[in-house]
Design an enzyme around this catalytic site. Structure first.
Site, short mmCIF file in Angstrom:
data_model
loop_
_atom_site.label_atom_id
_atom_site.label_comp_id
_atom_site.label_asym_id
_atom_site.label_seq_id
_atom_site.Cartn_x
_atom_site.Cartn_y
_atom_site.Cartn_z
N SER A 152 44.47 14.24 -19.68
CA SER A 152 44.12 13.54 -18.36
C SER A 152 42.64 12.90 -18.89
O SER A 152 41.92 12.01 -18.27
CB SER A 152 43.88 14.29 -17.16
N ILE B 222 41.61 13.57 -26.37
CA ILE B 222 41.63 12.34 -26.84
C ILE B 222 42.05 11.55 -26.06
O ILE B 222 43.34 11.49 -25.40
CB ILE B 222 42.59 12.30 -28.40
N HIS C 117 37.78 2.57 -17.17
CA HIS C 117 37.37 3.62 -16.96
C HIS C 117 35.88 3.71 -16.08
O HIS C 117 34.88 4.33 -16.63
CB HIS C 117 37.29 4.67 -18.38
N PHE D 297 50.93 4.13 -19.69
CA PHE D 297 51.09 4.74 -20.93
C PHE D 297 51.21 6.30 -20.78
O PHE D 297 51.27 6.97 -21.63
CB PHE D 297 49.98 4.42 -21.88
N ARG E 31 47.52 0.19 -30.59
CA ARG E 31 48.23 -0.26 -29.62
C ARG E 31 47.81 -1.73 -29.22
O ARG E 31 46.60 -2.08 -29.56
CB ARG E 31 48.16 0.44 -28.40
N LYS F 65 41.37 -0.64 -24.59
CA LYS F 65 40.27 0.15 -24.62
C LYS F 65 38.89 -0.29 -24.31
O LYS F 65 38.77 -1.60 -24.25
CB LYS F 65 40.37 1.25 -25.66
N ARG G 243 51.38 2.88 -9.93
CA ARG G 243 51.08 1.96 -10.98
C ARG G 243 52.28 1.03 -11.52
O ARG G 243 53.26 1.63 -11.73
CB ARG G 243 50.32 2.79 -12.17
N LEU H 273 46.02 8.88 -26.85
CA LEU H 273 46.78 9.53 -27.52
C LEU H 273 48.12 8.42 -27.73
O LEU H 273 48.74 8.71 -28.94
CB LEU H 273 47.29 10.68 -26.58
N GLN I 165 32.71 7.86 -13.44
CA GLN I 165 32.74 8.40 -14.60
C GLN I 165 31.20 7.98 -15.14
O GLN I 165 30.58 7.29 -14.65
CB GLN I 165 33.84 7.57 -15.72
#
Length: 361
Positions: free
Chosen positions: A277, A312, A93, A132, A16, A75, A128, A315, A98
């Site tokens: 999630s 994953i 993230h 995605f 993507r 990402k 938001r 996705l 995290q």
């Protein structure tokens, strides 16, 4: 006007992008500058960007970009201790406790950079502006059905699900592919699979439910806050072949939906868990029965209780062009107004707050 720099994605099997050529042309028409790193894995060829007026540069050269360039990505960046002096638009993230959040935010603080986290680009109601989610839920259910099918077709194998490296132009193409596999499993099993979706009223959950219906799932439970508000664990989950978790986890978290003790019951039907999630490294993960991510090369983890887990975190890359187009359609109006956008101002305020709370003054 803003100089946007679209970086090459380095995450494995990530196809993507956060800007397609048609969107780049609209930015350029508004007076913005767009630089694009060459990428052999992006869902569209480099030449399409060049054709609309973008400047092409080598992959992974964004660290040498002018300091006023805004780096567009999706990402995570490659692991490093290098400071980050640029502004980045990406999924960081790192705002919900995290693993690695402090180290990553420290790189921004020490370099003077800024993070506009795509997950926290919100309107005045806290919703938001681009996500995605629906695509993730769609692909999550698709993979759940594939894993169920491979378990039926190859019961003797500990890891019956092969690498899932095919990509699809449209969601309809994905439905046809999944049905072509699941039909064989249904014939062998003598029944259709059942599924339960938690978070069914959200964007992710809607995608999961719609795909399940399109693929022929007849026994489908649609759970949301009304069903989970009493607090888990929920033995009813064991009555379904596939669990797809589509909730948006707050920092406060929720009681576990399932536990190791619960899924150890021998009378369960549950054989596949798809955690769309992907909160495996969050202390409040409502599915505390596994502890690792998967990828498209090795899509499942077999638990000792005989359940296959899928976690994953990208996705939608299975349907990269259609999911990217949906996402950037929603993001583009805010990119056009980047310098004055209240959406980006709010995202910056969240970043600055997290730097103080996680890293310190």
């Amino acid at each position: 006007m803003t100089h946007f720099w679209l970086r090459h994605e380095t995450k494995a099997n990530e196809h993507r992008c956060s800007l397609l050529p048609s969107h780049a042309s609209k930015l350029i028409a508004k007076g913005h500058t767009v630089t694009v790193e060459r990428s052999p894995v992006r869902t569209v060829p480099d030449s399409d960007y060049e054709a609309v007026g973008c400047t092409l540069v080598a992959a992974e050269t964004w660290p040498q970009a002018p300091l006023d360039a805004v780096i567009l990505g999706l990402k995570e960046l490659k692991e490093s201790t290098d400071v980050i002096p640029h502004s980045h638009i990406m999924f960081g993230h790192c705002f919900k406790g995290q693993d690695g959040d402090k180290a990553f935010l420290t790189r921004f603080k020490n370099g003077g950079g800024k993070l506009y986290d795509l997950e926290f680009l919100q309107d005045t109601n806290g919703r938001r502006v681009a996500a995605f989610g629906r695509a993730a839920g769609t692909v999550g259910m698709a993979i759940g059905l594939l894993v169920w099918s491979y378990r039926i077709l190859h019961p003797e194998e500990e890891k019956p699900t092969p690498p899932l490296l095919d990509i699809f132009q449209t969601y309809e193409d994905l439905v046809k592919y999944v049905v072509s596999i699941s039909e064989k499993a249904i014939e062998k099993a003598g029944r259709k699979p059942s599924a339960i979706v938690i978070g069914a009223l959200g964007r992710c959950g809607g995608g999961s439910c719609d795909f399940a219906v399109a693929a022929g799932v007849e026994k489908l439970a649609r759970w949301d806050m009304a069903e989970t508000k009493v607090g888990g664990p929920f033995p009813q989950i064991l009555d379904y072949d596939i669990l797809v978790n589509d909730i948006y986890l707050s920092v406060a978290g929720v009681p576990p939906f399932i536990t190791k003790e619960l899924i150890a019951r021998p009378d369960k039907t549950l054989g596949v868990i798809v955690d769309v999630s992907c909160d495996v490294n969050n202390a409040h993960n409502p599915l505390p029965v596994y502890d690792s991510y998967n990828d498209f090369d090795a899509p499942t983890t077999r638990l000792s209780e005989g359940i296959d887990v899928v976690c994953i975190d990208h996705l939608p890359s299975m349907v990269p062009h259609e999911s990217s187009s949906e996402f950037v359609d929603a993001l583009l109006p805010h990119l056009i107004e980047f310098e004055t956008s209240d959406v980006f101002k709010r995202a910056l305020a969240i970043f600055e707050e997290k730097v103080v709370s996680v890293v310190g003054e």
